[in-house]
Each structure stands twice: as C-alpha cells, then as structure tokens.
Write a protein that holds these residues in place. Structure first.
Motif, PDB file in Angstrom:
ATOM      1  N   ARG A  78      28.580  19.231   9.257  1.00 10.76           N
ATOM      2  CA  ARG A  78      28.891  19.264  10.682  1.00 10.76           C
ATOM      3  C   ARG A  78      30.037  20.231  10.980  1.00 10.76           C
ATOM      4  NH1 ARG A  78      27.278  15.482  14.228  1.00 10.76           N
ATOM      5  NH2 ARG A  78      29.346  15.311  15.180  1.00 10.76           N
ATOM      6  N   GLU A 115      34.575   8.205  10.983  1.00  8.38           N
ATOM      7  CA  GLU A 115      34.713   8.208  12.443  1.00  8.38           C
ATOM      8  C   GLU A 115      34.582   9.622  13.005  1.00  8.38           C
ATOM      9  OE1 GLU A 115      38.045   7.051  15.870  1.00  8.38           O
ATOM     10  OE2 GLU A 115      38.477   6.752  13.741  1.00  8.38           O
ATOM     11  N   ARG A 116      35.213  10.599  12.347  1.00  7.76           N
ATOM     12  CA  ARG A 116      35.160  11.978  12.818  1.00  7.76           C
ATOM     13  C   ARG A 116      33.783  12.602  12.589  1.00  7.76           C
ATOM     14  NH1 ARG A 116      38.777  12.716  16.456  1.00  7.76           N
ATOM     15  NH2 ARG A 116      38.249  14.931  16.275  1.00  7.76           N
ATOM     16  N   THR A 117      32.954  11.940  11.777  1.00  3.89           N
ATOM     17  CA  THR A 117      31.576  12.402  11.569  1.00  3.89           C
ATOM     18  C   THR A 117      30.644  11.761  12.580  1.00  3.89           C
ATOM     19  OG1 THR A 117      32.137  12.527   9.209  1.00  3.89           O
ATOM     20  CG2 THR A 117      29.847  12.791   9.744  1.00  3.89           C
ATOM     21  N   ASN A 118      31.235  11.014  13.519  1.00  2.03           N
ATOM     22  CA  ASN A 118      30.498  10.368  14.609  1.00  2.03           C
ATOM     23  C   ASN A 118      29.795   9.095  14.162  1.00  2.03           C
ATOM     24  OD1 ASN A 118      30.015  10.383  17.381  1.00  2.03           O
ATOM     25  ND2 ASN A 118      27.997  11.324  17.148  1.00  2.03           N
ATOM     26  N   THR A 156      25.129   8.556  12.607  1.00  2.00           N
ATOM     27  CA  THR A 156      24.996  10.012  12.492  1.00  2.00           C
ATOM     28  C   THR A 156      24.845  10.414  11.037  1.00  2.00           C
ATOM     29  OG1 THR A 156      26.282  10.396  14.506  1.00  2.00           O
ATOM     30  CG2 THR A 156      26.131  12.224  12.941  1.00  2.00           C
TER      31      THR A 156
END
Length: 414
Positions: free
Chosen positions: A205, A264-267, A271
């Motif tokens: 990502r 969390e930052r990878t959604n 995801t």
C-alpha cells in the motif's frame, strides 16, 4: 619569723609546674591512644567493606583505580526481547533500570533517553541481498524425487512419534517450485508471525501511495492487545515514533503495540485479508475455524491461518522483492536483522541467511517460525507446533528443519 615556718614559694612553683606537665603529657598520651584505636577501627571497617564490594560486585573491582580510563555513570535500560501473542494471551515484560560505569575506551551500547519524547529517525541498516546464483544439484531428478518422498516420510514419522503434540509443516522451493507439507492445511494460531502478511500488505500500500513510513505516531499509553510490547513497557505516554520504526519493531521484536499501529495504518484486518486472500486464502483469518488442538479440545474462533497460506505469503514477498526491490527492501531487511533467533539456524548453520518472523501464544501453547532461507537453494520453511512449552517447540522446529537441511545437502552432495 623562724626559717621553715612556711612552705618555700619556689618549691611550690616547681611542684605546680611538674603537676601541669604530667597532666599535659597524660592528655596527649590519651589522645594518641584514642587516635590509634580509631585508625585501627577505620582500617578494619574499610577492609570489611572491600571484601563485601569484591563479593557483591566482582565485575566492578578495579574499575575505580584504573589510570587509563575515566569512568562516568549512565542510566541503561535493559529490556528483554518480547514475542507478540494474540487471542487474549498476556505476557509479563521485565524491565530494569541499572546504573553502570561506562569506560570511554570501550564500545558502549546505546542507552534510551526516556525524557526525549521526540521521534527518532530510523537508520536503515546495510541492505540484505539474496545471492544471484546457486550451485547446481549433483543428483538426477529421479533421485531428487526419491529424496523428497523420504523427507516427507521422515517428517511424518517424527510427527507420529509425538502424538501428544500438534505439528504442521510446509516447505516451498523458491527456485524450482518444489513443495511438500504435513498437516499444512490445518488451522493454526499464528500469533506474532502474522506480522508477515500484515506488513506485506502495508508495504504494498505504501508503494501505491497509501500512507508514508515517515508519518509520526504518538504513543498514548493505552491498552495494548496481547500486552506484549517493549514500547508499552519502557516508554511513557507521549513518546513519538515514525511508522518505519514501528514496522521494524513489529518484525524484529514481535512488538504487539507496533504491529497494532501498522495494522491500523493498513486500514484494518479486512483490508489486509482482501489483499492476501488474492495470494492464498485456504483458511480465512477473519472467520471462525474449527479444529481439535493438541490436548484434544475442540476449538473454534477467528484469527487462524494455515502453514499453506503462510508459506504462500512468504513466497509472494520473495517474488515481489525480486521484481520490486525498492518496495520490499525494508521488510526484507527487518526479517534478516530480527533480534529473535530462529531455531532453523541450528540446522542450516550461522553462515546461511535466515529471514524470519516468529509467533508465540502461551494461551493456546501455539508456536510458529516462518522463514525465507537463502541456502544452497532459496526456500520457504514454516514449522508450527502446539506443545507443552516454548523450549519444546524450539526443539521441534530445529528437528524438522534438520530434515530439510539434510535433504538440500543430499541434493548437492554435501
């Protein structure tokens, strides 16, 4: 008046002088005796304290008397490497603060400044590169097929000889596509080793423009899932980290807080699953899986994968790195520079690069090690076990990797 009727004044003066002189000598003598006694007592106390110092602090004896170095005092924070656990498992992290002399002529480990809450720039280590060529096998393809069958049977016999343990295994050859496995489709509890597919998704990502490893996160001191985090155990709330640092700690230290932030930052896990299921999705990590664990108990719940899927994620990372090294170099480096030793190193040797991540869940007695091994042929190896203890799991992982190492050695006449 008659002579001798009264005392001679001269005699009285002399007598008084003698008396004063004797008194002075007595006082001086007594003072000397007391001083000598005090000196003896001080020397005895000093000798006793030196004996205690030598007994309790043998590593520091002589440090204060050296003339070639100047000792200073610094605060060093020592923290044990911590493994990530999931599924509600809690571990205890031990952190102790010690004061130790620092000798300026020697190399001193970097200390942690707990008063500096700013984010420290992550310094990338020297990049790891896979070798560009590998030796040719020295046996025929027919002989190799026989040896591969023998490898599978050896692992099968090993598993059958330990009926009270649940062992899953998969081997993938990244050079020729050769594979084999035992129980590799059964559900497993990956724990911290699931950082591999999470970060595989994260770095993909990032390459697509979703987020940046230079983004700064502030640790707020809140509860960390799994309660297994060096960050949570050492740093106060308000400490800031670059995402690149957290991505590194999630792999090299199995830090649970770091992994939760990267997820969390990878959604989120949905995801992640959406991406990795396109690689391999035999066991759905987000849905319930039902199976019987090593103790014979029927288990059901989400957060499970399989050795088959995990090996596919590792292979995808390897091939992705070969085609897009700039995207996956950070993750490859983190796997190579892990601070947690892999049991596979015991079988393949210290000179063979083992790029790995481990998982450990004490609630389920579940232990995983998955690695890309740059041996005489590049391979993926994963060994999962449910057994009595972490030490026993490491023995199992070392034993089974020994069969694989022996197989590759036989293919190359080693």
């Amino acid at each position: 008046m008659r002579r001798g009727q009264f005392p001679n004044p001269t005699f009285l003066d002399k007598a008084e002088g003698i008396k004063k002189e004797r008194h002075t000598k007595f006082v001086i003598g007594a003072a000397i005796v007391v001083l000598i006694a005090l000196m003896c007592l001080f020397i005895k106390i000093g000798a006793d304290m030196q004996a205690v110092y030598e007994r309790d602090f043998p590593d520091l004896v002589g440090a204060a008397t050296t003339t070639t170095t100047e000792p200073t005092e610094t605060e060093e924070v020592v923290s044990n490497p911590i493994d990530v656990v999931q599924g509600g498992q809690e571990t205890v992290e031990t952190t102790e603060v010690i004061l130790a002399p620092v000798i300026v002529t020697e190399t001193v480990e970097e200390t942690i400044d707990l008063t500096d809450l700013s984010a420290q720039v992550f310094e990338e280590p020297e990049p790891f590169y896979f070798r560009t060529s590998y030796p040719l096998q020295t046996i025929s393809h027919e002989q190799r097929d026989v040896l591969l069958d023998y490898l599978k049977q050896s692992v099968q016999d090993y598993i059958m000889s330990n009926p009270n343990e649940r062992i899953c295994f998969r081997y993938v050859n990244l050079d020729n596509g050769e594979t084999t496995g035992i129980n590799d489709l059964e559900p497993i509890v990956p724990a911290g080793s699931f950082a591999l597919p999470i970060e595989l998704t994260y770095w993909h990502r990032v390459s697509m423009g979703f987020g940046s490893p230079n983004y700064v996160i502030t640790y707020d001191g809140s509860y960390v899932p799994g309660n297994s985090s060096g960050i949570a155990g050492v740093y106060p709330p308000g400490k800031m980290f670059y995402l690149r640092t957290l991505a590194n700690l999630a792999i090299t230290e199995n830090d649970d807080y770091a992994l939760s932030v990267i997820l969390e930052r990878t959604n989120g896990i949905d995801t992640v699953w959406s991406y990795i299921s396109g690689i391999s999705g035999y066991t759905n990590y987000t849905e319930n899986s039902t199976y019987t664990d090593y103790s014979g108990t029927l288990m059901s719940g989400p957060g499970r994968t399989s050795c088959y899927d995990m090996a596919a994620y590792a292979a995808a990372l390897y091939y992705g790195y070969i085609t897009e090294p700039e995207t996956y170099q950070p993750l490859i480096n983190d796997l190579y520079y892990s601070n947690i030793r892999s049991p596979f190193t015991t079988s393949f040797g210290e000179d063979v690069p083992v790029l790995h991540v481990s998982g450990r869940n004490e609630t389920f007695h579940a232990y995983t090690d998955i690695a890309i091994i740059d041996a005489s042929e590049p391979i993926v190896l994963i060994v999962y076990s449910e057994c009595s203890s972490f030490d026993r799991a490491q023995t199992i992982q070392a034993d089974i990797s020994g069969y694989v190492a022996g197989y590759l050695n036989a293919c190359h006449g080693l």
